[in-house]
Design a protein around this motif. Sequence first.
Motif, short mmCIF file in Angstrom:
data_model
loop_
_atom_site.label_atom_id
_atom_site.label_comp_id
_atom_site.label_asym_id
_atom_site.label_seq_id
_atom_site.Cartn_x
_atom_site.Cartn_y
_atom_site.Cartn_z
N GLN A 226 0.70 7.71 12.22
CA GLN A 226 -0.53 7.68 13.02
C GLN A 226 -0.22 7.82 14.50
OE1 GLN A 226 -2.82 4.11 12.34
NE2 GLN A 226 -3.68 4.88 10.42
N GLU A 227 0.80 7.09 14.93
CA GLU A 227 1.13 7.09 16.35
C GLU A 227 1.74 8.43 16.76
OE1 GLU A 227 0.01 4.87 18.22
OE2 GLU A 227 0.95 5.50 20.09
N TYR A 228 2.53 9.02 15.88
CA TYR A 228 3.06 10.35 16.19
C TYR A 228 1.90 11.33 16.44
CZ TYR A 228 4.18 15.17 15.36
OH TYR A 228 4.21 16.53 15.50
N PHE A 229 0.92 11.32 15.55
CA PHE A 229 -0.18 12.28 15.68
C PHE A 229 -1.02 11.99 16.93
CE2 PHE A 229 0.91 13.48 11.38
CZ PHE A 229 0.76 14.85 11.46
N SER A 230 -1.17 10.74 17.25
CA SER A 230 -1.90 10.39 18.46
C SER A 230 -1.13 10.91 19.69
CB SER A 230 -2.06 8.86 18.51
OG SER A 230 -2.56 8.49 19.75
N TRP A 231 0.18 10.69 19.69
CA TRP A 231 1.02 11.11 20.81
C TRP A 231 1.00 12.63 20.99
CZ3 TRP A 231 5.48 14.16 20.58
CH2 TRP A 231 6.18 14.26 21.79
N VAL A 232 1.17 13.33 19.87
CA VAL A 232 1.34 14.78 19.96
C VAL A 232 0.02 15.49 20.27
CG1 VAL A 232 1.01 15.38 17.51
CG2 VAL A 232 2.61 16.71 18.87
N SER A 233 -1.10 14.81 19.98
CA SER A 233 -2.40 15.46 20.18
C SER A 233 -3.11 14.95 21.42
CB SER A 233 -3.27 15.21 18.95
OG SER A 233 -3.56 13.82 18.86
N GLY A 234 -2.41 14.15 22.21
CA GLY A 234 -3.02 13.61 23.43
C GLY A 234 -4.06 12.55 23.14
N GLY A 235 -3.83 11.75 22.11
CA GLY A 235 -4.67 10.57 21.88
C GLY A 235 -5.72 10.71 20.79
N ARG A 236 -5.68 11.78 20.02
CA ARG A 236 -6.68 11.91 18.95
C ARG A 236 -6.26 11.11 17.72
NH1 ARG A 236 -9.41 17.69 19.11
NH2 ARG A 236 -11.15 16.32 18.64
N TYR A 237 -7.23 10.82 16.89
CA TYR A 237 -6.95 10.01 15.71
C TYR A 237 -6.96 10.85 14.44
CZ TYR A 237 -7.14 6.42 12.16
OH TYR A 237 -6.87 5.65 11.06
N TYR A 238 -5.81 10.95 13.82
CA TYR A 238 -5.70 11.66 12.54
C TYR A 238 -5.54 10.62 11.43
CZ TYR A 238 -5.02 16.10 14.95
OH TYR A 238 -5.20 17.22 15.72
N GLU A 239 -6.31 10.80 10.40
CA GLU A 239 -6.25 9.83 9.31
C GLU A 239 -4.98 10.06 8.47
OE1 GLU A 239 -9.14 7.99 5.89
OE2 GLU A 239 -9.18 10.13 6.27
N VAL A 240 -4.21 8.98 8.31
CA VAL A 240 -3.01 9.04 7.47
C VAL A 240 -3.28 8.20 6.23
CG1 VAL A 240 -0.55 8.47 7.33
CG2 VAL A 240 -1.53 9.19 9.52
N ARG A 241 -3.17 8.81 5.07
CA ARG A 241 -3.48 8.11 3.84
C ARG A 241 -2.26 8.17 2.92
NH1 ARG A 241 -6.00 9.11 -1.10
NH2 ARG A 241 -5.75 11.35 -0.85
N GLU A 242 -1.86 7.01 2.40
CA GLU A 242 -0.77 7.03 1.42
C GLU A 242 -1.39 7.35 0.07
OE1 GLU A 242 1.72 3.52 1.09
OE2 GLU A 242 3.31 4.71 0.17
N ALA A 243 -1.21 8.59 -0.37
CA ALA A 243 -1.90 9.07 -1.57
C ALA A 243 -1.20 8.60 -2.84
CB ALA A 243 -1.99 10.58 -1.55
N GLU A 244 0.10 8.38 -2.71
CA GLU A 244 0.88 7.98 -3.87
C GLU A 244 1.98 7.07 -3.35
OE1 GLU A 244 2.10 11.49 -6.03
OE2 GLU A 244 3.47 10.32 -7.26
N CYS A 245 2.30 5.98 -4.09
CA CYS A 245 3.32 5.05 -3.60
C CYS A 245 4.18 4.59 -4.78
CB CYS A 245 2.66 3.85 -2.93
SG CYS A 245 3.83 2.62 -2.27
N GLN A 246 5.49 4.56 -4.54
CA GLN A 246 6.39 4.15 -5.62
C GLN A 246 6.16 2.70 -6.03
OE1 GLN A 246 10.03 5.53 -3.65
NE2 GLN A 246 10.30 7.03 -5.28
N ALA A 247 5.66 1.89 -5.11
CA ALA A 247 5.37 0.49 -5.44
C ALA A 247 4.16 0.38 -6.36
CB ALA A 247 5.14 -0.31 -4.17
N ALA A 248 3.38 1.47 -6.44
CA ALA A 248 2.19 1.47 -7.30
C ALA A 248 2.36 2.54 -8.38
CB ALA A 248 0.95 1.72 -6.46
N SER A 249 3.55 2.57 -8.95
CA SER A 249 3.87 3.47 -10.07
C SER A 249 3.85 4.95 -9.73
CB SER A 249 2.95 3.26 -11.27
OG SER A 249 2.78 1.89 -11.52
N GLY A 250 3.87 5.29 -8.46
CA GLY A 250 3.95 6.71 -8.10
C GLY A 250 5.38 7.23 -8.28
N LEU A 251 5.51 8.52 -8.40
CA LEU A 251 6.85 9.12 -8.53
C LEU A 251 7.54 9.15 -7.18
CD1 LEU A 251 6.09 12.13 -10.89
CD2 LEU A 251 7.27 9.99 -11.46
N ALA A 252 6.73 9.22 -6.13
CA ALA A 252 7.27 9.27 -4.77
C ALA A 252 6.26 8.59 -3.86
CB ALA A 252 7.45 10.72 -4.35
#
Length: 211
Positions: free
Chosen positions: A174-200
């Motif tokens: 989130q902070e990378y995208f804010s920095w690189v875009s001059g303060g805009r907010y890009y939504e970052v969503r964890e679509a799959e997680c190994q802790a929740a049975s995801g493959l990656a």
Amino acid sequence: MTTLKSCHCSHELSQVLLAGMQEIVGQSGVMAALNTVSLMGSKDEALTCFEPGGGNLTFEGIVSLFKAMEQLYGIRGGHGVVLRSGKAAFKYLLRRFGVQMRLSELEYRLLPAPQRLKAGLVALGEILSFHCNTPVQVAENESAWIWRMDQCPWCLGRQSEESGVCYFITGLLQEYFSWVSGGRYYEVREAECQAASGLACVFQISKQPLD
Ligand SMILES: [Zn+2]
């Protein structure tokens, strides 16, 4: 689980992580978390990390630190702390690795926005890949950038009822995208997680900023 011990992040990256955390909870908060980690019986790698030339955080140590935050601040509070630590850590990462990532070069800054956002994300992936010794793949489709880790340092060995627990990397991205875009907010969503049975652990970042 036998590979846990051999997986660790570099000293530099471990320090970036701890500096981000320290900015959010203060030195006393970090010490409390490290003590909790110690009490939980997980190793002293985390404790030696502050010493000059000392320790690298193992993946196990990182996950224990995040769990310690949940013990100290409650589940939701702990997640918030870890997310904000990830956001705060970005500037330390930039300070330490920005030149290497070539993010300050004119050539990079003059790239058209879509390429600039993607190129920086790839550079960030390479840094984490190298310093955590685990592959990060960056791809994209029409509407999103996709960040994928097949062996995630932030949740290795965890199991969760939630859809995703890798708040640190969510905050960092989130902070990378804010920095690189001059303060805009890009939504970052964890679509799959190994802790929740995801493959990656897979993160999707919408190409359309929210503001
Ligand atoms: Zn993960």
